[in-house]
Design an enzyme around this catalytic site. Structure first.
Site, PDB file in Angstrom:
ATOM      1  N   HIS A   1       0.680  -1.191  -0.128  1.00  0.00           N
ATOM      2  CA  HIS A   1       0.171  -0.012   0.022  1.00  0.00           C
ATOM      3  C   HIS A   1       0.764   1.441   0.010  1.00  0.00           C
ATOM      4  O   HIS A   1       2.159   1.191   0.513  1.00  0.00           O
ATOM      5  CB  HIS A   1      -0.858   0.107   1.247  1.00  0.00           C
ATOM      6  CG  HIS A   1      -0.192   0.092   2.608  1.00  0.00           C
ATOM      7  ND1 HIS A   1       0.235   1.214   2.940  1.00  0.00           N
ATOM      8  CD2 HIS A   1       0.005  -0.879   3.470  1.00  0.00           C
ATOM      9  CE1 HIS A   1       0.689   0.917   4.306  1.00  0.00           C
ATOM     10  NE2 HIS A   1       0.756  -0.073   4.446  1.00  0.00           N
TER      11      HIS A   1
ATOM     12  N   CYS B   1       3.561  -4.669   6.739  1.00  0.00           N
ATOM     13  CA  CYS B   1       3.231  -4.416   5.340  1.00  0.00           C
ATOM     14  C   CYS B   1       4.433  -3.816   4.524  1.00  0.00           C
ATOM     15  O   CYS B   1       5.487  -3.572   5.133  1.00  0.00           O
ATOM     16  CB  CYS B   1       2.280  -3.136   5.134  1.00  0.00           C
ATOM     17  SG  CYS B   1       0.488  -3.787   5.543  1.00  0.00           S
TER      18      CYS B   1
END
Length: 459
Positions: A414, A435
């Site tokens: 992301h 992430c």
């Protein structure tokens, strides 16, 4: 005319007269053991029977096995003069040429019958029989099983469970009897000679000596029915115990499945590595599903079935991924490659690199490292809000424009507009919660370069 001849004619005439009288009596009187609505009318003519029926009140009491199971309210019989023709019809129904002692229970519905009382009686009695059955033993039908290439029939067992359906029918047909004495109808089990059991036998015989091939990717495995099915039954549909084949499916999984195994992978730099065994991009054969597929294939007379319907895996899809893929040791040629050491990601389509970008992975110092292994893109979403709790216990809610998760625990690619530290060593003490953070300018092209279910190789 000779005397002997006259005697013979006289005797014959007497016989004819007697037979005529007998037929007349039989045609106009009820036989001895006949009842109408539970009232004995033996020897009576239609008029006499009608008068007796119309003057006998209905108790609405019900007995079963000699015990009263329902006490009803007494009601008028409800016969009218219009019912005389019904009694005559009942008499005609039981006529025999010679007198008969056979018991006959006839029913005549009165024109002015108390239908409400009859309805209440039927309802109460049906409920009572259901209660009585709670402590009674149900019969056990004959059972057909298939095992070791042989059809076996297990004998039925009788019980003392009342046959509610037959008793309910008797109640309807005799609801205007003056006193109801229910017959003892027990529910009967299906026997070996019944059409149902014979049909089950025929269906199961389809398994005898049947054979099938199980296709697993490019390998074939041959099975006989008795290697797959421990036991089978049929009652409108087949039911199988296929635990017998489990050990063979385990051997196939050990040989071919990818769940819990490392992949050989050639990196962007041409170096061959072995991936970590963790990850969700994998498959194995579910033994129960395989058994059912094979068993059904045997019944259907198929020569071959494929394992692709019997797979299971990990992650967002439980079906398993990578089955039948042969390129790149089962990883295919469309994937994402992530190097934790280099803090970089490469995106491949059909064997060609289409994009690459720097990333910041999970914070190493707090043990929030982005997990190594082979994962896959679970799904893709634009304009999402990522919510969770950091290792230090602080909750977070981070809006992002591009979101492509690859683990069930919430790790994914992301954009990270809030990040200022993009150093290649940032992940050591200033990394993400697991992430792969991407520059806002890189996240969009990376999002477009990925697709759902493609593998993500992290090393």
């Amino acid at each position: 005319m000779k005397r002997g001849t006259r005697i013979a004619w006289t005797a014959a005439a007497i016989v004819v007269v007697l037979l005529g009288l007998n037929y007349w009596h039989q045609a106009t009187h009820f036989n001895k053991q006949v009842t109408v609505n539970g009232v004995a009318v033996g020897g009576m003519n239609a008029q006499q029977a009608y008068h007796k029926l119309s003057s006998t009140k209905i108790s609405n009491d019900v007995y079963l096995n000699g015990q009263k199971i329902y006490s009803g309210k007494t009601t008028d019989p409800g016969f009218t003069s219009a019912d005389q023709s019904k009694v005559k019809a009942a008499l005609k129904k039981q006529v025999t040429f010679f007198p008969s002692k056979q018991k006959r229970e006839l029913t005549v519905t009165p024109s002015n019958a108390d239908t409400q009382a009859a309805k209440e009686m039927r309802s109460a009695v049906n409920e009572k029989i259901a209660v009585l059955n709670e402590t009674r033993k149900k019969p056990v039908d004959a059972k057909v099983t298939w095992q070791n290439n042989h059809v076996n029939v297990i004998e039925p067992k009788k019980g003392n469970y009342y046959d509610q359906k037959r008793l309910a029918k008797y109640l309807r047909n005799h609801q205007y009897d003056v006193v109801m004495h229910l017959p003892t109808y027990y529910l009967q089990p299906l026997g070996p000679g019944s059409s149902t059991i014979k049909r089950e036998q025929k269906k199961l015989q389809a398994l005898n000596n049947a054979k099938i091939t199980y296709q697993v990717e490019d390998k074939q495995y041959k099975f006989n029915a008795d290697q797959v099915i421990t036991k089978a039954t049929y009652n409108g549909s087949y039911h199988y115990d296929t635990s017998k084949v489990n050990s063979q499916i385990k051997k196939i999984n050990e040989k071919q499945a990818t769940l819990g195994k490392a992949f050989k992978f050639r990196t962007h730099a041409g170096k061959e590595i072995k991936t970590a065994t963790d990850g969700s991009y994998c498959w194995k054969i579910n033994a129960h599903k395989a058994g059912q597929t094979l068993a059904q294939g045997l019944v259907d007379g198929k020569s071959k079935v494929d394992a692709k319907t019997d797979l299971e895996g990990l992650g967002y899809t439980a079906h398993g991924l990578g089955y039948g893929v042969k390129k790149n040791d089962g990883l295919g040629d469309t994937y994402v490659e992530v190097s934790i050491e280099q803090q970089h990601a490469w995106f491949y389509k059909n064997g060609k690199e289409v994009f690459s970008a720097n990333i910041v992975s999970g914070k190493h110092s707090d043990g929030e490292d982005t997990p190594k292994g082979v994962w896959y893109i679970l799904y893709q979403q634009k304009n999402a809000t990522l919510r969770g709790t950091s290792k230090n216990g602080r909750p977070y809610a981070s809006p992002v424009k591009y979101w492509s998760p690859f683990t069930d625990s919430g790790d994914g690619f992301h954009d990270a507009s809030w990040r200022t530290n993009w150093s290649s060593r940032a992940y050591l003490t200033d990394g993400s919660n697991g992430c792969c953070n991407m520059h806002p300018g890189d996240a969009g092209p990376a999002f477009e370069a990925m697709e759902t279910h493609e593998p993500v190789i992290i090393y």
